[in-house]
Design an enzyme around this catalytic site. Structure first.
Site, short mmCIF file in Angstrom:
data_model
loop_
_atom_site.label_atom_id
_atom_site.label_comp_id
_atom_site.label_asym_id
_atom_site.label_seq_id
_atom_site.Cartn_x
_atom_site.Cartn_y
_atom_site.Cartn_z
N SER A 251 0.82 -1.21 0.00
CA SER A 251 0.00 0.00 0.00
C SER A 251 0.85 1.25 0.00
O SER A 251 2.01 1.24 0.39
CB SER A 251 -0.89 0.00 1.24
OG SER A 251 -0.05 0.10 2.38
N LYS A 252 0.20 2.29 -0.46
CA LYS A 252 0.87 3.59 -0.57
C LYS A 252 1.52 4.01 0.73
O LYS A 252 2.54 4.65 0.75
CB LYS A 252 -0.17 4.65 -0.95
CG LYS A 252 -0.45 4.71 -2.43
CD LYS A 252 -1.44 5.80 -2.71
CE LYS A 252 -2.84 5.28 -2.46
NZ LYS A 252 -3.93 5.98 -3.04
N ARG A 253 0.88 3.68 1.84
CA ARG A 253 1.39 4.18 3.11
C ARG A 253 2.69 3.50 3.51
O ARG A 253 3.51 4.10 4.18
CB ARG A 253 0.34 4.02 4.21
CG ARG A 253 -0.58 5.23 4.30
CD ARG A 253 -1.75 4.98 5.21
NE ARG A 253 -2.62 3.95 4.65
CZ ARG A 253 -2.93 2.82 5.24
NH1 ARG A 253 -2.46 2.55 6.43
NH2 ARG A 253 -3.73 1.96 4.65
#
Ligand code: GLU
Length: 479
Positions: A251-253
């Site tokens: 994920s982006k995070r």
């Protein structure tokens, strides 16, 4: 004839690294079987469209060398390849299902559906359409159709099971009672993913649907549709999704996910593809020339089998990718690396001098830094000083005795061109006379010419700069 596809939705900033992986295996599988690789743009979710996303996705595919044989840009015999240009088709097929009794009109308002969802959530049940519009009479349907908005839903059988074979996961079975009466055609006339993907995969004669695990739970709906239409199922193969170290979906995070990030960070497309293949695929039966983990696209195309896909991928490890990228840089011939670095600097460096360097300016610097580079980003900190004087700011090592003027005198007295021997001997002698360590003097010289304590070979650096420039840099500091 093998035909594979990827079907990206232009709903994100760019091509997701997970889709790079899916594109890679689809393309490799198609090439291995002398088939075709299609890129279809799935832009039916109008509320999530991101401006410019489609162009960036296609640009990133091209950067990775994963261009399609058929698609929006190159065309092909099964076009159009953008779903928003195929609306009439989806409508026709949705109506065909209504006629056959496998789909039905639904007139429920968003408010009703919302309340239903809340009730189900409160009762701890899975949110599902309750079938309120399943059994309307023809008269009711006609009057409601005249009055306004409706959608078309899939009529999932109440009982029984839906099964299919997955190359990676074996036989997969879902209980029909747990499959929602999926909306197929929305009130805005656009299809949902499920209808469009099946219609297009069928019409485009896709033989193998190879995608990530996250689509596995949608597949029974697709299988029902294939069966209701009377169409032959493609081969399904659901590969692994890429994961963060804590096993969650990449994920982006927690990890960089957009293809453009990898380009900007100086990764080479071939290295990223090699790493992705290694991550998602077992290579134990492959014949790889050097036997290791590094292999070319050609090796992939020769060896890859769908059965090699892992059901679950190991964690995405940026450090390992970086190591692999360094290996690729070292394997590259210098002429190519020079071109790549020059292009990279033109596009991404903020330094005006480095931006304008042509391959011919860079050529002789490559052997100095090639061994130390892991990414193209490393060029600037490692070799920038060869093209630009270091800023004086880097030289404020207070309180230390400086020997720069003596070093300068020694170097100035040497016959030109300096040879490594004479040069080293001169400085060693100076160290001996002054009772200091030769290493310290070499370090002083290094910092003076490069502004840095670490960097390429000192003698080679001096040779690259030339006698005059080296002395000039010493002079600025030593006076
Ligand atoms: N449009 C879907 C996506 O965004 C395609 C999924 C599939 O391959 O069926 O990835």
């Amino acid at each position: 004839m093998v035909r594979t596809r990827i079907a990206p939705s232009p709903t994100g900033e760019d091509l997701h690294i997970g889709n790079v992986y899916t594109a890679l295996i689809n393309r490799v599988f198609a090439k291995k079987n002398k088939g075709k690789f299609v890129v279809r743009i799935e832009d039916t979710d109008r509320s999530r469209l991101v401006l410019g996303s489609e162009e960036r996705i296609l640009g990133s595919l091209a950067w990775f060398g994963l261009e399609p044989d058929e698609g929006t840009q190159v065309g092909g015999p099964y076009g159009p390849y953008r779903q928003s240009e195929r609306l009439e088709l989806y409508k026709k097929y949705a109506l065909e299902l209504v006629e056959k009794g496998h789909a039905y009109y639904c007139f429920c308002t968003p408010q009703r559906l919302d309340e239903l969802r809340k009730e189900q959530a409160a009762a701890g049940r899975q949110p599902m359409y309750d079938g309120a519009c399943r059994n309307l009479s023809t008269a009711e349907i006609l009057s409601k159709l005249a009055a306004g908005n409706c959608v078309i839903r899939l009529k999932v059988p109440d009982s029984g099971q839906t099964s299919f074979d997955d190359v990676v996961r074996g036989k997969i079975t879902f209980e029909n009672s747990l499959i929602d009466d999926q909306i197929l055609l929305k009130s805005d006339g656009f299809p949902t993913y499920h209808l469009a993907v099946v219609v297009d995969d069928h019409l485009m004669e896709i033989t193998h649907v190879i995608r990530a695990e996250e689509w596995l739970s949608s597949t029974p709906k697709h299988v029902l549709l294939y069966n209701f239409f009377g169409w032959t199922l493609p081969v399904f193969a659901h590969g692994p999704i890429l994961r963060n170290p804590d096993r969650s979906k990449l994920s982006k995070r927690k990890n960089p996910v957009w293809a453009s990030w990898y380009k900007e960070q100086g990764f080479l497309p071939e290295a990223v593809l090699n790493y992705l293949m290694l991550l998602g695929c077992s290579i134990s039966n492959w014949s790889i020339p050097d036997g290791g983990e590094i292999f070319s696209m050609e090796v992939m195309e020769r060896n890859f089998k769908l059965e090699d896909l892992r059901p679950v991928g190991p964690a995405f490890d940026l450090k390992k990718l970086e190591w692999m990228n360094g290996e690729y840089i070292r394997k590259m011939d210098n002429a190519q690396l020079t071109i790549d670095i020059s292009n990279y600097l033109k596009e991404f460096s903020r330094n005006l001098i480095l931006q304008t360097l042509e391959p011919s300016d860079l050529q002789t610097s490559i052997p100095l830094i090639k061994e130390r580079m892991r990414r193209l980003t490393d060029f600037e900190p490692l070799a920038g000083f060869l093209f630009e004087r270091p800023s004086l700011f880097n030289h404020s090592e207070q309180g230390k005795e400086s020997h720069l003027s003596q070093i300068r005198d020694v170097l100035e007295s040497l016959a030109r061109p300096w040879s490594k021997d004479s040069w080293e001997k001169g400085i060693r002698q100076l160290a001996e006379e002054g009772g200091v360590k030769a290493g310290d003097l070499f370090m002083e010289l290094r910092v003076a010419i490069s502004g840095n304590k670490v960097g390429p070979d000192l003698f080679e650096s001096v040779k690259f700069l030339g006698e005059e420039e080296t002395l000039a840099r010493l002079k600025i500091l030593a006076g």
